[in-house]
Design a protein around this motif. Structure first.
Motif, PDB file in Angstrom:
ATOM      1  N   LYS A 131      63.094  42.822  62.285  1.00 24.63           N
ATOM      2  CA  LYS A 131      62.957  43.399  63.622  1.00 24.63           C
ATOM      3  C   LYS A 131      61.583  44.071  63.704  1.00 24.63           C
ATOM      4  N   VAL A 132      60.936  43.978  64.856  1.00 22.51           N
ATOM      5  CA  VAL A 132      59.660  44.666  65.061  1.00 22.51           C
ATOM      6  C   VAL A 132      59.945  46.147  65.313  1.00 22.51           C
ATOM      7  N   VAL A 133      59.364  47.006  64.501  1.00 23.67           N
ATOM      8  CA  VAL A 133      59.579  48.452  64.604  1.00 23.67           C
ATOM      9  C   VAL A 133      58.460  49.109  65.399  1.00 23.67           C
ATOM     10  N   ASP A 134      57.247  48.562  65.262  1.00 25.45           N
ATOM     11  CA  ASP A 134      56.091  49.184  65.904  1.00 25.45           C
ATOM     12  C   ASP A 134      54.981  48.139  66.030  1.00 25.45           C
ATOM     13  N   LEU A 135      54.202  48.265  67.076  1.00 27.70           N
ATOM     14  CA  LEU A 135      53.001  47.429  67.252  1.00 27.70           C
ATOM     15  C   LEU A 135      51.815  48.379  67.327  1.00 27.70           C
ATOM     16  N   ILE A 136      50.943  48.329  66.326  1.00 27.78           N
ATOM     17  CA  ILE A 136      49.775  49.220  66.324  1.00 27.78           C
ATOM     18  C   ILE A 136      48.603  48.384  66.823  1.00 27.78           C
ATOM     19  N   GLU A 137      48.473  48.322  68.152  1.00 25.44           N
ATOM     20  CA  GLU A 137      47.539  47.368  68.759  1.00 25.44           C
ATOM     21  C   GLU A 137      46.084  47.629  68.379  1.00 25.44           C
ATOM     22  N   LYS A 138      45.762  48.908  68.167  1.00 28.22           N
ATOM     23  CA  LYS A 138      44.380  49.264  67.802  1.00 28.22           C
ATOM     24  C   LYS A 138      43.908  48.488  66.564  1.00 28.22           C
ATOM     25  N   HIS A 139      44.836  48.253  65.620  1.00 26.95           N
ATOM     26  CA  HIS A 139      44.467  47.578  64.368  1.00 26.95           C
ATOM     27  C   HIS A 139      45.136  46.215  64.213  1.00 26.95           C
ATOM     28  N   ASN A 140      45.833  45.742  65.244  1.00 30.80           N
ATOM     29  CA  ASN A 140      46.531  44.452  65.189  1.00 30.80           C
ATOM     30  C   ASN A 140      47.592  44.405  64.087  1.00 30.80           C
ATOM     31  N   ILE A 141      48.221  45.552  63.840  1.00 32.35           N
ATOM     32  CA  ILE A 141      49.254  45.638  62.808  1.00 32.35           C
ATOM     33  C   ILE A 141      50.629  45.601  63.477  1.00 32.35           C
TER      34      ILE A 141
ATOM     35  N   MET B 205      43.911  54.971  40.969  1.00 36.47           N
ATOM     36  CA  MET B 205      45.335  54.631  41.051  1.00 36.47           C
ATOM     37  C   MET B 205      45.502  53.120  41.153  1.00 36.47           C
ATOM     38  N   THR B 206      46.679  52.654  40.792  1.00 37.38           N
ATOM     39  CA  THR B 206      47.021  51.232  40.890  1.00 37.38           C
ATOM     40  C   THR B 206      47.803  51.036  42.183  1.00 37.38           C
ATOM     41  N   ILE B 207      47.391  50.036  42.972  1.00 38.83           N
ATOM     42  CA  ILE B 207      48.025  49.784  44.269  1.00 38.83           C
ATOM     43  C   ILE B 207      48.269  48.280  44.402  1.00 38.83           C
ATOM     44  N   SER B 208      49.467  47.896  44.839  1.00 45.56           N
ATOM     45  CA  SER B 208      49.616  46.469  45.164  1.00 45.56           C
ATOM     46  C   SER B 208      50.050  46.264  46.612  1.00 45.56           C
ATOM     47  N   TRP B 209      50.165  47.334  47.371  1.00 44.31           N
ATOM     48  CA  TRP B 209      50.506  47.217  48.794  1.00 44.31           C
ATOM     49  C   TRP B 209      49.212  47.290  49.596  1.00 44.31           C
ATOM     50  N   THR B 210      48.594  46.134  49.788  1.00 45.15           N
ATOM     51  CA  THR B 210      47.307  46.021  50.484  1.00 45.15           C
ATOM     52  C   THR B 210      47.359  44.853  51.465  1.00 45.15           C
ATOM     53  N   MET B 211      46.466  44.844  52.452  1.00 46.45           N
ATOM     54  CA  MET B 211      46.458  43.766  53.459  1.00 46.45           C
ATOM     55  C   MET B 211      45.076  43.666  54.084  1.00 46.45           C
TER      56      MET B 211
ATOM     57  N   THR C 294      49.312  41.464  59.886  1.00 47.36           N
ATOM     58  CA  THR C 294      48.202  41.515  60.836  1.00 47.36           C
ATOM     59  C   THR C 294      48.292  40.297  61.735  1.00 47.36           C
ATOM     60  N   THR C 295      48.435  40.504  63.035  1.00 50.17           N
ATOM     61  CA  THR C 295      48.404  39.390  63.982  1.00 50.17           C
ATOM     62  C   THR C 295      48.059  39.954  65.359  1.00 50.17           C
ATOM     63  N   GLY C 296      47.754  39.070  66.276  1.00 52.84           N
ATOM     64  CA  GLY C 296      47.392  39.510  67.623  1.00 52.84           C
ATOM     65  C   GLY C 296      47.358  38.319  68.552  1.00 52.84           C
ATOM     66  N   ALA C 297      46.755  38.534  69.704  1.00 50.78           N
ATOM     67  CA  ALA C 297      46.804  37.528  70.772  1.00 50.78           C
ATOM     68  C   ALA C 297      46.175  36.196  70.356  1.00 50.78           C
ATOM     69  N   TRP C 298      45.349  36.193  69.287  1.00 53.95           N
ATOM     70  CA  TRP C 298      44.754  34.931  68.830  1.00 53.95           C
ATOM     71  C   TRP C 298      45.812  33.994  68.230  1.00 53.95           C
TER      72      TRP C 298
END
Lengths: 180, 180
Positions: free
Chosen positions: B121-131, A32-38, B49-53
């Motif tokens: 607006k911040v909707v969710d913080l997924i701390e396990k993955h720093n998302i 598949m083609t994907i451009s939503w990556t990080m 992707t971000t976190g305390a750093w």
């Protein structure tokens, strides 16, 4: 294809190119083609946005493996074609004349025609946000390839080709990851 | 700056440009450079992707608001400079001569010099993955700007400037989101 140092693999995803994601379900390859990556980490770990609207998602869920392949501008029409049909009724490797090369650590195939290929394991599925978290376990690049320019999807049916490269390595020395 | 239709806002992030993320903690503006970003939905929703750093992370956690600003190639040295110092000891808006413009729905400032600005607006913080999961609530673009080319970080201290634009709208017609 030459093996890549794992410390450099994130540099394939950070610039934001359109990618191809291959899966293998039973003995059936799909792409598949994907451009939503990080990029998530230098380790390297990646996130992609996908869900049940992509036929490949079921294979990703079941096998917990995939390959992210990086195509270049000479492959754009195939990349767009791959993104506008479904593995449900199409053998995309045959239709788009892609050569599946066996990977080492996952069953999903590498794509010989691409600039680089990253073998990935699924680490987490965050279903609430349709985020799939991947860990890269091996990667390869093709340094002999003439065309190295990747493409960036705008999302409106247009694509931006890589232009000039600017060097700010001195300015950024304090911030660069080890092994770059 | 002109207001953007919300249905087009994801096209600012999908191509993978380096972005600036502003926050406002109390009465102190700050800004960081981020290239780990992803579209999550056409609504539009984004992940970063971000976190305390990153010093800005505390403000993002506390205020649950930010602005994603899209810089162009003429701002590259400022973008790199912003990414190599910290708001802990630097007023980056002053140091890099950025003009903070009040946003409408969030307290974090828009950056006048940028091509586009997205209030989030911040909707969710997924701390396990720093998302950090963001929902865009308003966006603006500056169509009068001469320079429209964004830059893509490779991650090794080099940056790729937008090159040619290729049109595949006809091929992709069946797949394009409404309102594009």
């Amino acid at each position: 294809m030459h093996q890549m140092k794992m410390s450099r693999v994130f540099t394939l995803i950070e610039p934001g190119p359109v990618v191809l994601v291959t899966t293998r379900d039973g003995n059936k390859n799909n792409v598949m083609t994907i451009s939503w990556t990080m990029v998530l980490d230098f380790t390297p770990a990646f996130a992609i946005t996908t869900g049940a609207w992509n036929y490949s998602f079921a294979a990703l869920q079941r096998t917990r493996e995939c390959v992210i392949a990086i195509p270049t501008v000479d492959l754009l029409d195939r990349v767009v074609g791959i993104g506008t049909c479904s593995g449900a009724d199409t053998d995309k490797f045959a239709k788009f004349k892609l050569t599946a090369v066996p990977a080492k650590l996952v069953k999903a195939p590498l794509i010989k025609e691409c600039l680089a290929n990253i073998e990935c394991k699924v680490v987490d599925l965050i279903e609430k946000h349709n985020i799939v978290v991947l860990e890269a376990v091996a990667a390869y690049e093709d340094p002999a390839r003439d065309e190295g320019r990747t493409v960036h999807a705008v999302g409106d049916g247009t694509f931006i080709v890589d232009g000039r490269k600017l060097d700010r390595r001195k300015m950024m020395a304090s911030k660069l990851s080890a092994g770059i």
